[in-house]
Design a protein around this motif. Structure first.
Motif, PDB file in Angstrom:
ATOM      1  N   ASN A 123       0.922  -1.020  -0.044  1.00  0.00           N
ATOM      2  CA  ASN A 123       0.065   0.044  -0.136  1.00  0.00           C
ATOM      3  C   ASN A 123       0.850   1.179  -0.079  1.00  0.00           C
ATOM      4  O   ASN A 123       2.157   1.326  -0.067  1.00  0.00           O
ATOM      5  CB  ASN A 123      -0.990   0.123   1.145  1.00  0.00           C
ATOM      6  N   GLU A 124       0.391   2.436   0.326  1.00  0.00           N
ATOM      7  CA  GLU A 124       0.983   3.473   0.186  1.00  0.00           C
ATOM      8  C   GLU A 124       2.021   3.566   1.189  1.00  0.00           C
ATOM      9  O   GLU A 124       3.178   4.229   0.889  1.00  0.00           O
ATOM     10  CB  GLU A 124       0.019   4.820   0.471  1.00  0.00           C
ATOM     11  N   ALA A 125       1.861   3.036   2.496  1.00  0.00           N
ATOM     12  CA  ALA A 125       2.758   3.105   3.656  1.00  0.00           C
ATOM     13  C   ALA A 125       4.101   2.350   3.143  1.00  0.00           C
ATOM     14  O   ALA A 125       5.178   2.411   3.653  1.00  0.00           O
ATOM     15  CB  ALA A 125       1.995   2.488   4.725  1.00  0.00           C
ATOM     16  N   THR A 126       3.741   1.030   2.366  1.00  0.00           N
ATOM     17  CA  THR A 126       4.717   0.365   1.661  1.00  0.00           C
ATOM     18  C   THR A 126       5.723   0.899   0.931  1.00  0.00           C
ATOM     19  O   THR A 126       6.826   0.975   0.977  1.00  0.00           O
ATOM     20  CB  THR A 126       4.126  -0.624   1.087  1.00  0.00           C
ATOM     21  N   ALA A 127       5.238   1.805   0.127  1.00  0.00           N
ATOM     22  CA  ALA A 127       5.976   2.613  -0.897  1.00  0.00           C
ATOM     23  C   ALA A 127       6.853   3.509  -0.024  1.00  0.00           C
ATOM     24  O   ALA A 127       8.109   3.720  -0.435  1.00  0.00           O
ATOM     25  CB  ALA A 127       5.264   3.678  -1.732  1.00  0.00           C
ATOM     26  N   LYS A 128       6.321   4.155   1.034  1.00  0.00           N
ATOM     27  CA  LYS A 128       7.115   5.058   1.762  1.00  0.00           C
ATOM     28  C   LYS A 128       8.505   4.367   2.362  1.00  0.00           C
ATOM     29  O   LYS A 128       9.493   5.042   2.668  1.00  0.00           O
ATOM     30  CB  LYS A 128       6.222   5.745   2.901  1.00  0.00           C
ATOM     31  N   HIS A 129       8.019   3.274   3.168  1.00  0.00           N
ATOM     32  CA  HIS A 129       9.027   2.464   3.866  1.00  0.00           C
ATOM     33  C   HIS A 129      10.159   2.013   2.892  1.00  0.00           C
ATOM     34  O   HIS A 129      11.370   2.105   3.150  1.00  0.00           O
ATOM     35  CB  HIS A 129       8.281   1.246   4.253  1.00  0.00           C
ATOM     36  N   ILE A 130       9.696   1.405   1.692  1.00  0.00           N
ATOM     37  CA  ILE A 130      10.953   1.063   0.607  1.00  0.00           C
ATOM     38  C   ILE A 130      11.522   2.185   0.272  1.00  0.00           C
ATOM     39  O   ILE A 130      12.867   2.229   0.049  1.00  0.00           O
ATOM     40  CB  ILE A 130      10.138   0.564  -0.707  1.00  0.00           C
ATOM     41  N   ALA A 131      11.165   3.603   0.094  1.00  0.00           N
ATOM     42  CA  ALA A 131      11.832   4.803  -0.299  1.00  0.00           C
ATOM     43  C   ALA A 131      12.771   5.051   0.711  1.00  0.00           C
ATOM     44  O   ALA A 131      13.981   5.630   0.744  1.00  0.00           O
ATOM     45  CB  ALA A 131      10.944   5.795  -0.312  1.00  0.00           C
ATOM     46  N   THR A 173      11.655  11.920   0.261  1.00  0.00           N
ATOM     47  CA  THR A 173      10.974  13.014  -0.232  1.00  0.00           C
ATOM     48  C   THR A 173       9.710  12.503  -1.060  1.00  0.00           C
ATOM     49  O   THR A 173       9.352  11.277  -1.190  1.00  0.00           O
ATOM     50  CB  THR A 173      11.626  13.722  -1.634  1.00  0.00           C
ATOM     51  N   ALA A 174       8.843  13.465  -1.119  1.00  0.00           N
ATOM     52  CA  ALA A 174       7.480  13.144  -1.790  1.00  0.00           C
ATOM     53  C   ALA A 174       7.776  12.525  -3.436  1.00  0.00           C
ATOM     54  O   ALA A 174       6.968  11.566  -3.528  1.00  0.00           O
ATOM     55  CB  ALA A 174       6.614  14.703  -1.872  1.00  0.00           C
ATOM     56  N   GLU A 175       8.646  12.935  -3.855  1.00  0.00           N
ATOM     57  CA  GLU A 175       9.113  12.502  -5.148  1.00  0.00           C
ATOM     58  C   GLU A 175       9.534  11.046  -4.998  1.00  0.00           C
ATOM     59  O   GLU A 175       9.296  10.076  -5.919  1.00  0.00           O
ATOM     60  CB  GLU A 175      10.028  13.418  -5.934  1.00  0.00           C
ATOM     61  N   GLU A 176      10.403  10.853  -4.237  1.00  0.00           N
ATOM     62  CA  GLU A 176      10.775   9.228  -4.037  1.00  0.00           C
ATOM     63  C   GLU A 176       9.723   8.272  -3.692  1.00  0.00           C
ATOM     64  O   GLU A 176       9.426   7.133  -4.196  1.00  0.00           O
ATOM     65  CB  GLU A 176      11.938   9.222  -2.942  1.00  0.00           C
ATOM     66  N   ILE A 177       8.785   8.941  -2.787  1.00  0.00           N
ATOM     67  CA  ILE A 177       7.622   7.937  -2.353  1.00  0.00           C
ATOM     68  C   ILE A 177       6.516   7.654  -3.757  1.00  0.00           C
ATOM     69  O   ILE A 177       6.099   6.544  -4.013  1.00  0.00           O
ATOM     70  CB  ILE A 177       6.955   8.457  -1.192  1.00  0.00           C
ATOM     71  N   GLU A 178       6.473   8.678  -4.509  1.00  0.00           N
ATOM     72  CA  GLU A 178       5.774   8.761  -5.751  1.00  0.00           C
ATOM     73  C   GLU A 178       6.303   7.744  -6.505  1.00  0.00           C
ATOM     74  O   GLU A 178       5.597   6.974  -7.316  1.00  0.00           O
ATOM     75  CB  GLU A 178       5.608   9.965  -6.270  1.00  0.00           C
ATOM     76  N   PHE A 179       7.634   7.838  -6.876  1.00  0.00           N
ATOM     77  CA  PHE A 179       8.327   6.645  -7.683  1.00  0.00           C
ATOM     78  C   PHE A 179       8.055   5.338  -7.263  1.00  0.00           C
ATOM     79  O   PHE A 179       7.770   4.538  -8.000  1.00  0.00           O
ATOM     80  CB  PHE A 179       9.822   7.179  -7.603  1.00  0.00           C
ATOM     81  N   GLU A 180       8.014   5.146  -5.737  1.00  0.00           N
ATOM     82  CA  GLU A 180       7.795   3.612  -5.363  1.00  0.00           C
ATOM     83  C   GLU A 180       6.484   3.313  -5.743  1.00  0.00           C
ATOM     84  O   GLU A 180       6.170   1.957  -5.806  1.00  0.00           O
ATOM     85  CB  GLU A 180       8.323   3.766  -4.105  1.00  0.00           C
ATOM     86  N   PHE A 230      18.663  -5.921   3.915  1.00  0.00           N
ATOM     87  CA  PHE A 230      17.832  -6.444   5.124  1.00  0.00           C
ATOM     88  C   PHE A 230      16.799  -5.686   5.470  1.00  0.00           C
ATOM     89  O   PHE A 230      15.759  -5.836   5.939  1.00  0.00           O
ATOM     90  CB  PHE A 230      18.844  -6.746   6.361  1.00  0.00           C
ATOM     91  N   GLU A 231      16.686  -4.213   5.153  1.00  0.00           N
ATOM     92  CA  GLU A 231      15.763  -3.270   5.496  1.00  0.00           C
ATOM     93  C   GLU A 231      14.591  -3.656   4.482  1.00  0.00           C
ATOM     94  O   GLU A 231      13.467  -3.898   5.047  1.00  0.00           O
ATOM     95  CB  GLU A 231      16.210  -1.761   5.416  1.00  0.00           C
ATOM     96  N   LEU A 232      14.999  -3.744   3.286  1.00  0.00           N
ATOM     97  CA  LEU A 232      13.888  -4.119   2.402  1.00  0.00           C
ATOM     98  C   LEU A 232      13.448  -5.616   2.519  1.00  0.00           C
ATOM     99  O   LEU A 232      12.133  -5.763   2.329  1.00  0.00           O
ATOM    100  CB  LEU A 232      14.543  -3.972   1.076  1.00  0.00           C
ATOM    101  N   GLN A 233      13.989  -6.407   3.049  1.00  0.00           N
ATOM    102  CA  GLN A 233      13.582  -7.820   3.480  1.00  0.00           C
ATOM    103  C   GLN A 233      12.312  -7.606   4.518  1.00  0.00           C
ATOM    104  O   GLN A 233      11.386  -8.212   4.372  1.00  0.00           O
ATOM    105  CB  GLN A 233      14.582  -8.507   3.860  1.00  0.00           C
ATOM    106  N   ASN A 234      12.774  -6.808   5.510  1.00  0.00           N
ATOM    107  CA  ASN A 234      11.728  -6.597   6.743  1.00  0.00           C
ATOM    108  C   ASN A 234      10.442  -5.958   5.999  1.00  0.00           C
ATOM    109  O   ASN A 234       9.340  -6.178   6.660  1.00  0.00           O
ATOM    110  CB  ASN A 234      12.271  -5.680   7.797  1.00  0.00           C
ATOM    111  N   ILE A 235      10.445  -4.940   5.081  1.00  0.00           N
ATOM    112  CA  ILE A 235       9.614  -4.300   4.771  1.00  0.00           C
ATOM    113  C   ILE A 235       8.499  -5.437   3.938  1.00  0.00           C
ATOM    114  O   ILE A 235       7.442  -5.234   4.130  1.00  0.00           O
ATOM    115  CB  ILE A 235       9.938  -3.258   3.672  1.00  0.00           C
ATOM    116  N   LEU A 236       9.172  -6.276   3.058  1.00  0.00           N
ATOM    117  CA  LEU A 236       8.274  -6.775   2.249  1.00  0.00           C
ATOM    118  C   LEU A 236       7.847  -8.011   3.278  1.00  0.00           C
ATOM    119  O   LEU A 236       6.826  -8.774   2.908  1.00  0.00           O
ATOM    120  CB  LEU A 236       9.244  -7.358   0.911  1.00  0.00           C
ATOM    121  N   ARG A 237       8.448  -8.460   4.254  1.00  0.00           N
ATOM    122  CA  ARG A 237       7.888  -9.586   4.767  1.00  0.00           C
ATOM    123  C   ARG A 237       6.773  -8.877   5.580  1.00  0.00           C
ATOM    124  O   ARG A 237       5.952  -9.814   5.771  1.00  0.00           O
ATOM    125  CB  ARG A 237       9.051  -9.905   6.050  1.00  0.00           C
ATOM    126  N   ASP A 238       6.554  -7.890   5.957  1.00  0.00           N
ATOM    127  CA  ASP A 238       5.332  -7.375   6.700  1.00  0.00           C
ATOM    128  C   ASP A 238       4.103  -7.254   5.506  1.00  0.00           C
ATOM    129  O   ASP A 238       3.119  -7.296   6.116  1.00  0.00           O
ATOM    130  CB  ASP A 238       5.474  -5.960   7.195  1.00  0.00           C
TER     131      ASP A 238
END
Length: 258
Positions: free
Chosen positions: A45-53, A70-77, A96-104
């Motif tokens: 969801n949108e929160a996922t995009a922010k976390h990945i950014a 930034t807002a642009e980076e979140i929009e890109f994701e 490892f950070e990306l792994q934790n985000i995707l695990r959620d």
């Protein structure tokens, strides 16, 4: 094996992954027929995009510090989640950070020890190495879920030394990089390379072996579990040798008997 169910998450921008081929390969090798799913990003969801950014890396010499996107980076994701082919430029992400985000993103009922998740992505995953105090690109982030980065497969193992010498020398002369790549064409992988399906099988083996044994790699350059730091070694272990060493073949037999 403690795993009795495997789920693959596709990376649609890289058709060479060929999930049908990987399903057949996994079924023959481990006796488990994996399930195929869309890109895991489509379940976020949108929160996922922010976390990945926020997991982006900008200073390769500094250990992970959470980035304030930034807002642009979140929009890109967000756009990337809908269409992963928009990832034209190489961006570094802490693996490892990306792994934790995707695990959620994975449903709780499937976040079990006996369900193994393999996420394919074109994002470049990296980990920080305290031996030389810098980030390095990685093709595989082990554990569960395992992440296999197709960009990491291309970019992480080094190309031939002569290629870099020619690149530095000829760049001053304005020589076309594509012409230089053609000179070394068979010596390293490129994007959408016809050899990728076989190479990816090897990384899948490493991912499963790591989860089952906590030892993903082998010191034998002829083994498909060899941790190749050079493209020539990767191509040799996965394309020429294309087999497990005796030790790991025996481990595989024991795993598939339990």
């Amino acid at each position: 094996m403690r795993v009795n169910r495997i789920i693959f998450y596709d990376e649609p921008s890289v058709p060479e992954i060929n999930l049908d081929n990987l399903v057949e390969f996994t079924s023959k090798t481990f006796g488990i027929t994996p399930e195929k799913r869309k890109s895991i990003l489509t379940y976020g969801n949108e929160a996922t995009a922010k976390h990945i950014a926020s997991s982006r890396i900008f200073k390769l010499s500094v250990p992970y510090i959470k980035h304030v996107p930034t807002a642009e980076e979140i929009e890109f994701e967000k756009k990337s989640a809908a269409d992963t082919s928009t990832n034209q430029n190489i961006t570094y992400y802490d693996g490892f950070e990306l792994q934790n985000i995707l695990r959620d993103i994975i449903p709780k009922e499937e976040s079990r020890e006996d369900v193994f998740h393999v996420i394919f992505t074109n994002k470049l995953t990296c980990t920080y190495d305290y031996n030389d105090y810098r980030y390095h690109g990685r093709a595989l982030i082990g554990a569960n879920p395992a992440i296999i980065s197709t960009t990491g497969i291309i970019e992480a193992p080094a190309k031939p030394r002569d290629y870099y010498v020619d690149l530095i020398t000829n760049s001053r002369l304005g020589v076309n990089v594509d012409a230089l790549k053609e000179k070394y064409r068979e010596m390293f992988l490129e994007y959408h390379d016809a050899r990728l399906p076989t190479i990816i099988e090897g990384y899948l083996l490493q991912a499963l072996f790591y989860y089952e044994t906590a030892e993903p790699f082998c010191d034998d350059a002829k083994c498909r579990l060899f941790n190749a730091h050079w493209q020539k070694d990767l191509l040799y272990s996965q394309m020429e040798s294309k087999k497990l060493c005796k030790k790991h073949q025996e481990i595989l037999q024991k795993l598939t008997m339990t």
